[in-house]
Design a protein around this motif. Sequence first.
Motif, PDB file in Angstrom:
ATOM      1  N   GLU A 221       0.816  -1.223   0.000  1.00  0.00           N
ATOM      2  CA  GLU A 221       0.000   0.000   0.000  1.00  0.00           C
ATOM      3  C   GLU A 221       0.847   1.269   0.000  1.00  0.00           C
ATOM      4  O   GLU A 221       0.547   2.224  -0.726  1.00  0.00           O
ATOM      5  CB  GLU A 221      -0.932   0.005   1.218  1.00  0.00           C
ATOM      6  CG  GLU A 221      -1.894   1.181   1.225  1.00  0.00           C
ATOM      7  CD  GLU A 221      -2.875   1.102   2.379  1.00  0.00           C
ATOM      8  OE1 GLU A 221      -3.853   1.854   2.365  1.00  0.00           O
ATOM      9  OE2 GLU A 221      -2.670   0.270   3.284  1.00  0.00           O
ATOM     10  N   ASP A 222       1.924   1.273   0.779  1.00  0.00           N
ATOM     11  CA  ASP A 222       2.714   2.497   0.890  1.00  0.00           C
ATOM     12  C   ASP A 222       4.212   2.259   0.721  1.00  0.00           C
ATOM     13  O   ASP A 222       5.031   3.081   1.116  1.00  0.00           O
ATOM     14  CB  ASP A 222       2.466   3.164   2.247  1.00  0.00           C
ATOM     15  CG  ASP A 222       2.739   2.209   3.412  1.00  0.00           C
ATOM     16  OD1 ASP A 222       3.132   1.059   3.145  1.00  0.00           O
ATOM     17  OD2 ASP A 222       2.549   2.628   4.566  1.00  0.00           O
ATOM     18  N   ALA A 223       4.588   1.116   0.133  1.00  0.00           N
ATOM     19  CA  ALA A 223       6.016   0.825  -0.004  1.00  0.00           C
ATOM     20  C   ALA A 223       6.262  -0.227  -1.078  1.00  0.00           C
ATOM     21  O   ALA A 223       5.391  -1.021  -1.409  1.00  0.00           O
ATOM     22  CB  ALA A 223       6.588   0.343   1.332  1.00  0.00           C
ATOM     23  N   ILE A 224       7.488  -0.206  -1.613  1.00  0.00           N
ATOM     24  CA  ILE A 224       7.992  -1.272  -2.486  1.00  0.00           C
ATOM     25  C   ILE A 224       8.970  -2.103  -1.670  1.00  0.00           C
ATOM     26  O   ILE A 224       9.800  -1.563  -0.934  1.00  0.00           O
ATOM     27  CB  ILE A 224       8.728  -0.704  -3.715  1.00  0.00           C
ATOM     28  CG1 ILE A 224       7.785   0.104  -4.605  1.00  0.00           C
ATOM     29  CG2 ILE A 224       9.381  -1.828  -4.525  1.00  0.00           C
ATOM     30  CD1 ILE A 224       8.494   0.778  -5.756  1.00  0.00           C
ATOM     31  N   LYS A 225       8.864  -3.407  -1.773  1.00  0.00           N
ATOM     32  CA  LYS A 225       9.844  -4.289  -1.147  1.00  0.00           C
ATOM     33  C   LYS A 225      10.718  -4.870  -2.253  1.00  0.00           C
ATOM     34  O   LYS A 225      10.219  -5.474  -3.205  1.00  0.00           O
ATOM     35  CB  LYS A 225       9.165  -5.411  -0.365  1.00  0.00           C
ATOM     36  CG  LYS A 225      10.151  -6.316   0.383  1.00  0.00           C
ATOM     37  CD  LYS A 225       9.444  -7.466   1.090  1.00  0.00           C
ATOM     38  CE  LYS A 225       8.733  -6.988   2.329  1.00  0.00           C
ATOM     39  NZ  LYS A 225       8.201  -8.137   3.112  1.00  0.00           N
ATOM     40  N   SER A 244       6.448   5.888  -5.048  1.00  0.00           N
ATOM     41  CA  SER A 244       6.119   6.749  -6.187  1.00  0.00           C
ATOM     42  C   SER A 244       6.793   6.287  -7.474  1.00  0.00           C
ATOM     43  O   SER A 244       6.337   6.625  -8.575  1.00  0.00           O
ATOM     44  CB  SER A 244       6.524   8.197  -5.889  1.00  0.00           C
ATOM     45  OG  SER A 244       7.923   8.277  -5.631  1.00  0.00           O
ATOM     46  N   MET A 245       7.877   5.504  -7.365  1.00  0.00           N
ATOM     47  CA  MET A 245       8.597   5.031  -8.559  1.00  0.00           C
ATOM     48  C   MET A 245       8.057   3.705  -9.065  1.00  0.00           C
ATOM     49  O   MET A 245       8.514   3.211 -10.100  1.00  0.00           O
ATOM     50  CB  MET A 245      10.094   4.909  -8.260  1.00  0.00           C
ATOM     51  CG  MET A 245      10.781   6.221  -7.951  1.00  0.00           C
ATOM     52  SD  MET A 245      12.579   6.078  -7.899  1.00  0.00           S
ATOM     53  CE  MET A 245      12.971   5.890  -9.635  1.00  0.00           C
ATOM     54  N   GLN A 246       7.111   3.097  -8.347  1.00  0.00           N
ATOM     55  CA  GLN A 246       6.636   1.764  -8.733  1.00  0.00           C
ATOM     56  C   GLN A 246       6.095   1.712 -10.159  1.00  0.00           C
ATOM     57  O   GLN A 246       6.483   0.817 -10.937  1.00  0.00           O
ATOM     58  CB  GLN A 246       5.599   1.267  -7.719  1.00  0.00           C
ATOM     59  CG  GLN A 246       5.193  -0.184  -7.912  1.00  0.00           C
ATOM     60  CD  GLN A 246       4.021  -0.370  -8.860  1.00  0.00           C
ATOM     61  OE1 GLN A 246       3.385   0.613  -9.268  1.00  0.00           O
ATOM     62  NE2 GLN A 246       3.739  -1.607  -9.218  1.00  0.00           N
ATOM     63  N   PRO A 247       5.181   2.612 -10.564  1.00  0.00           N
ATOM     64  CA  PRO A 247       4.651   2.517 -11.933  1.00  0.00           C
ATOM     65  C   PRO A 247       5.744   2.622 -12.997  1.00  0.00           C
ATOM     66  O   PRO A 247       5.730   1.880 -13.994  1.00  0.00           O
ATOM     67  CB  PRO A 247       3.670   3.690 -12.015  1.00  0.00           C
ATOM     68  CG  PRO A 247       3.304   3.995 -10.594  1.00  0.00           C
ATOM     69  CD  PRO A 247       4.547   3.721  -9.815  1.00  0.00           C
ATOM     70  N   PRO A 289      -0.476  -9.174 -11.220  1.00  0.00           N
ATOM     71  CA  PRO A 289      -1.182  -8.075 -10.562  1.00  0.00           C
ATOM     72  C   PRO A 289      -1.465  -8.407  -9.100  1.00  0.00           C
ATOM     73  O   PRO A 289      -1.718  -9.553  -8.755  1.00  0.00           O
ATOM     74  CB  PRO A 289      -2.480  -7.972 -11.362  1.00  0.00           C
ATOM     75  CG  PRO A 289      -2.721  -9.369 -11.853  1.00  0.00           C
ATOM     76  CD  PRO A 289      -1.362  -9.991 -12.073  1.00  0.00           C
ATOM     77  N   SER A 290      -1.391  -7.402  -8.243  1.00  0.00           N
ATOM     78  CA  SER A 290      -1.802  -7.555  -6.850  1.00  0.00           C
ATOM     79  C   SER A 290      -2.760  -6.422  -6.509  1.00  0.00           C
ATOM     80  O   SER A 290      -2.981  -5.516  -7.315  1.00  0.00           O
ATOM     81  CB  SER A 290      -0.590  -7.538  -5.911  1.00  0.00           C
ATOM     82  OG  SER A 290      -0.088  -6.220  -5.765  1.00  0.00           O
ATOM     83  N   ILE A 291      -3.319  -6.435  -5.309  1.00  0.00           N
ATOM     84  CA  ILE A 291      -4.333  -5.426  -4.975  1.00  0.00           C
ATOM     85  C   ILE A 291      -3.737  -4.029  -4.884  1.00  0.00           C
ATOM     86  O   ILE A 291      -4.449  -3.037  -5.006  1.00  0.00           O
ATOM     87  CB  ILE A 291      -5.070  -5.788  -3.666  1.00  0.00           C
ATOM     88  CG1 ILE A 291      -4.080  -5.886  -2.490  1.00  0.00           C
ATOM     89  CG2 ILE A 291      -5.869  -7.073  -3.833  1.00  0.00           C
ATOM     90  CD1 ILE A 291      -4.766  -6.065  -1.149  1.00  0.00           C
ATOM     91  N   TYR A 292      -2.411  -3.938  -4.670  1.00  0.00           N
ATOM     92  CA  TYR A 292      -1.786  -2.615  -4.555  1.00  0.00           C
ATOM     93  C   TYR A 292      -0.977  -2.224  -5.789  1.00  0.00           C
ATOM     94  O   TYR A 292      -0.379  -1.156  -5.820  1.00  0.00           O
ATOM     95  CB  TYR A 292      -0.874  -2.570  -3.327  1.00  0.00           C
ATOM     96  CG  TYR A 292      -1.621  -2.719  -2.027  1.00  0.00           C
ATOM     97  CD1 TYR A 292      -2.579  -1.790  -1.633  1.00  0.00           C
ATOM     98  CD2 TYR A 292      -1.383  -3.803  -1.192  1.00  0.00           C
ATOM     99  CE1 TYR A 292      -3.277  -1.936  -0.441  1.00  0.00           C
ATOM    100  CE2 TYR A 292      -2.073  -3.953   0.004  1.00  0.00           C
ATOM    101  CZ  TYR A 292      -3.020  -3.010   0.369  1.00  0.00           C
ATOM    102  OH  TYR A 292      -3.702  -3.146   1.540  1.00  0.00           O
ATOM    103  N   GLY A 293      -0.943  -3.070  -6.775  1.00  0.00           N
ATOM    104  CA  GLY A 293      -0.151  -2.791  -7.974  1.00  0.00           C
ATOM    105  C   GLY A 293       0.536  -4.057  -8.434  1.00  0.00           C
ATOM    106  O   GLY A 293       0.402  -5.122  -7.827  1.00  0.00           O
ATOM    107  N   GLU A 294       1.295  -3.949  -9.502  1.00  0.00           N
ATOM    108  CA  GLU A 294       1.921  -5.131 -10.093  1.00  0.00           C
ATOM    109  C   GLU A 294       3.225  -5.490  -9.386  1.00  0.00           C
ATOM    110  O   GLU A 294       4.004  -4.616  -8.992  1.00  0.00           O
ATOM    111  CB  GLU A 294       2.183  -4.891 -11.572  1.00  0.00           C
ATOM    112  CG  GLU A 294       0.902  -4.818 -12.391  1.00  0.00           C
ATOM    113  CD  GLU A 294       1.177  -4.427 -13.833  1.00  0.00           C
ATOM    114  OE1 GLU A 294       0.964  -5.268 -14.720  1.00  0.00           O
ATOM    115  OE2 GLU A 294       1.606  -3.286 -14.071  1.00  0.00           O
ATOM    116  N   ASN A 295       3.458  -6.791  -9.241  1.00  0.00           N
ATOM    117  CA  ASN A 295       4.710  -7.328  -8.727  1.00  0.00           C
ATOM    118  C   ASN A 295       5.506  -7.907  -9.892  1.00  0.00           C
ATOM    119  O   ASN A 295       4.926  -8.416 -10.864  1.00  0.00           O
ATOM    120  CB  ASN A 295       4.471  -8.432  -7.698  1.00  0.00           C
ATOM    121  CG  ASN A 295       3.861  -7.908  -6.420  1.00  0.00           C
ATOM    122  OD1 ASN A 295       3.745  -6.694  -6.227  1.00  0.00           O
ATOM    123  ND2 ASN A 295       3.469  -8.800  -5.533  1.00  0.00           N
TER     124      ASN A 295
END
Length: 588
Positions: A221-225, A244-247, A289-295
Amino acid sequence: MKKKQYLGEMLIADKLITWDVLEAAIEEGRRTGKRLGRVLVEQGSLSEGLLAKFLKKQLGINVVDINKDYSLDKAMLETLPLKYCKKKHVAPLAIKDGEILVAMADPMNFTIEEEIRFMADTSVKVVFATEKSIFDFLDGKASLDTGYKNEESALSGATRPNIALPVSHDKSDEQTRGISQVNKKASKELSDDAPVVKLLNTIISEAIRKNVSDIHFETYEDAIKLMYRIDGILYEIPNPPPISMQPALISRIKIISRLDISERRLPQDGRIGLEIMGRKIDLRVSIIPSIYGENAVLRILDKGAVILDINELGLDNNETKLIIDQAKRPHGMFLVAGPTGSGKTTTLYAVLQYVKQFDKKILTIEDPVEYQLGGVTQVQAHPEIGLNFARGLRSFLRHDPDVIMVGEIRDLETAEIAVRAALTGHLVLSTVHTNDSPSAITRFIDMGVPAYLVNATFNMVMSQRLVRRICDNCKTSYKITQKKIKEMGLTGKLSTGTTLYHGEGCSKCNRSGYKGRFAIFEVMRVSDRIRDAVIKNSSLMEIKKTAQTAGMLSMLEQGIKKAKSGMTSIEEVIRIASSEDIDFDELF
């Protein structure tokens, strides 16, 4: 239709070379991977000028004097870096109307043309220039600006490799043209932002430097691992990129692996081919896809690290001899068992590498084709169009092969065709997901293959696991106590006071105590006694005991041998060994 003429035929027709010269050049080209024209020039059989003349005649490619007609500005070398240009013998000349004009010394090298198309993100027009003129152009004009020298120096380091060089892909241009142009443009602008490109380059190059097998990008939700899998263990990397860089990161990964950047609801798989730090690397890309964005997961396949010699797999002399004897057999089943990522395919490749010396016709169907083997016909499975393992096997039987390798047997249809092939004079190699070697027999019977057919076709089953190797830099020895033996459930398998080893942890092994991995094997030849047990419908444990009575060492026993030799720790052996070999009653 006019018959297409080839360069060698044209040169011979004009009496510029002889057949002997042509045959020698072709052989040299096969050995070095160089194009025919380049070999002829290097051998002195053809001048650069004549090569240019014939390439123009053969391909209709314009020949230009780049040092006379063109100049180079800094923006061009920001698109195609100087080091890359020199290595690939190309020169960027101009960008106009959405097209980059490039001079190439080898205009028939379509892989380089594809690389340039991706790096410049535009269509490519190729003209021919001699190798000498390209180097003169790059040295004489690019070196006038010290900024180019600095860029070349920076690019020569390991932290800024050029990684956006796809060499193979599954999607056609027609498939990708249907992408929504609005979404594509927005994602493309984000992913081409310099910080994103440099960040992904650094993540991948650092992973390769550390011998990482998989790179994981997980979105919350609020972080990339960000995680690296090293020697089978997943490590979380501190200070990951901001959410913010995830997309942009995911879009960049999709672009360089030729995936649909506008599709965010469905899983996608792709592939990237790279040459980095002098090593040929394949990246297998998986997006979900995941609920918070793509992995995303990037699996790193280092072609230079694969072992293709049976004698270097780590087997003892008796096991190596047994495998070689079975590989020489004209028919039957040769199976390798183990979980995903245990090196099964590498073992099969080593067997194929040995077998092909006997002038056998070898066909493989794989998903994916992980490494290319010379002298072997390899087929990539495409289940989405109906080319699965079973269909590939059926087709192979009509191609008169001696040896067949199928990536995995996981259903009755594939198993039945494989057994039929083994019965009709073919050596069939494959993998199966079971915990140990005897379980492969019961797996086939459970799938529905009659026991008598299993008995008639099975020659050998070997299972394997990858275990971590103790770091040589921090390895220390100790004497194991009876209390420790009991805690591990190894009573009767280890003696009190046995010398064992572990790694204390140091900077060279990332404080883990381990560096690198190797395989341990459980090798089972299907003997007459095992066949008797199978036909009597014996249990798995009875089959296993029969195999051990005949000399098969279990995975645990093999691991203990390696632990005593100092290659790995007893804790690592317990981690990977089959639970059936450990006396858990000792733990309570």
